[in-house]
Design a protein around this motif. Structure first.
Motif: not given
Ligand code: ATP
Length: 319
Positions: A180-193
């Motif tokens: 969703a971050g890539v598709a939505g053009g998010a500046e930051t993506i925080l993931i548990p991995e």
């Protein structure tokens, strides 16, 4: 006549109905009697089982949720409880079962398979966190729901020149947040991995602000922290006014996308095919667009991994 049963278990996901439909229709097409178990393993224990006809699965391919209902049944880890469930199947002459659900549901399926019910798993969860398949049923729909929400939030973020933090589902798996971050053009993506250095995130936002960037979108998977905590953490390092949005259960509902319906149809029918060939103790999946099967043992062998290449790309594209 061969008799098989089908149930949905764990969190519901869009496309479960299409999978149930495929199991029932493929079964009947092959001359098999198909029974529906209502409320997952709970219904198996409570003997909530009904024979399904072609018409029972009509008009459901487009519906979210699951017509067979889903339930959590923590006591299913007890061998005596499973004995009751197995007896309920055996008294009807049912020797095979298709379990549509996530990895918890697969653990129950594996036990049943060891204890005399021939079982095949179908990956139904929005999390996309199951080994042995590139995609789980419901992931594409949930992804599109989140992207739609992020697009709307972006309108406000842009108009009010603010940083928005969007919290999405994913306790242990970051696929929804990442995609969703890539598709939505998010500046930051925080993931548990991946370990998240909030100080570094704050510094990047600050650098962006200095060069005139007025808004930004942060997507945080719930397993990392809540959106509110993320805002608080950021404010330890920069003076920033954030708005938080928790998408919650809206991510699980809604009508399945075309891709999810096709995936569910293929996997549901394939599960029946395996049982007819006396293959069980496996989960079905799709890998490189080919139908595959993986033994439950192998599914559980390793924890799910994120697509590192996509994660790197997300960083490269959000500089
Ligand atoms: P989601 O990933 O969407 O939450 P899930 O299938 O992982 O779906 P869980 O709640 O973990 O959801 O599991 C569903 C059900 O599977 C449980 O309520 C329980 O009945 C059964 N189950 C889970 N773990 C086991 C186990 N170790 N042994 C037997 N049954 C289990």
């Amino acid at each position: 006549m061969k008799k098989i049963a089908v149930l949905t278990s764990g969190g519901d996901s869009p496309g479960m109905n299409a999978a149930v439909r495929a199991v029932v229709r493929k079964g009947i097409y092959e001359g098999v009697e198909v029974h529906g178990v209502y409320q997952g393993y709970q219904g198996l224990v409570n003997d909530n089982i009904k024979k399904l006809e072609l018409g029972d699965v009509g008009d459901i391919i487009q519906r979210g949720g699951t017509k067979l209902y889903s339930a959590r049944c923590p006591e299913f880890i007890e061998p005596d409880v499973r004995k009751k469930a197995i007896a309920n199947l055996q008294k009807r002459g049912i020797d095979s079962l298709v379990v549509i659900g996530g990895d918890g549901s697969y653990r129950g399926a594996q036990r049943l398979n060891e204890e005399g019910i021939k079982t095949v798993g179908v990956p139904g969860t929005i999390d996309n966190d199951i080994n042995g398949t590139d995609y789980t049923i419901g992931f594409d729909t949930a992804l599109n729901t989140i992207v739609d929400a992020v697009d709307r939030i972006r309108d406000t973020a842009t108009s009010h020149e603010r940083t928005f933090i969007v919290e999405v589902m994913g306790r242990d798996a970051g696929d929804l947040a990442l995609w969703a971050g890539v598709a939505g053009g998010a500046e930051t993506i925080l993931i548990p991995e991946s370990h998240s250095d909030i100080k570094e995130v704050a510094e990047r936002i600050e650098t962006g602000m200095k060069r005139g960037k007025k808004h930004s979108i942060i997507i945080v998977a719930e397993g990392v922290m809540t959106a509110a905590q993320c805002g608080e953490e950021l404010r330890k390092y920069i003076n920033i006014d954030t708005r938080e949005s928790v998408l919650g259960h809206m991510q699980r509902g809604g009508k399945p996308t075309g891709s999810d319906r096709v995936l569910a149809s293929r996997l549901g029918a394939y599960a029946v095919e395996l049982l007819l060939n006396d293959v069980h103790g496996h989960a079905v999946g799709i890998e490189d667009n080919r139908l595959t099967r993986t033994s439950f043992d192998r599914v559980f062998e390793e924890s799910h991994r994120i697509d590192e290449g996509l994660f790197r790309l997300s960083k490269e594209l959000s500089i």
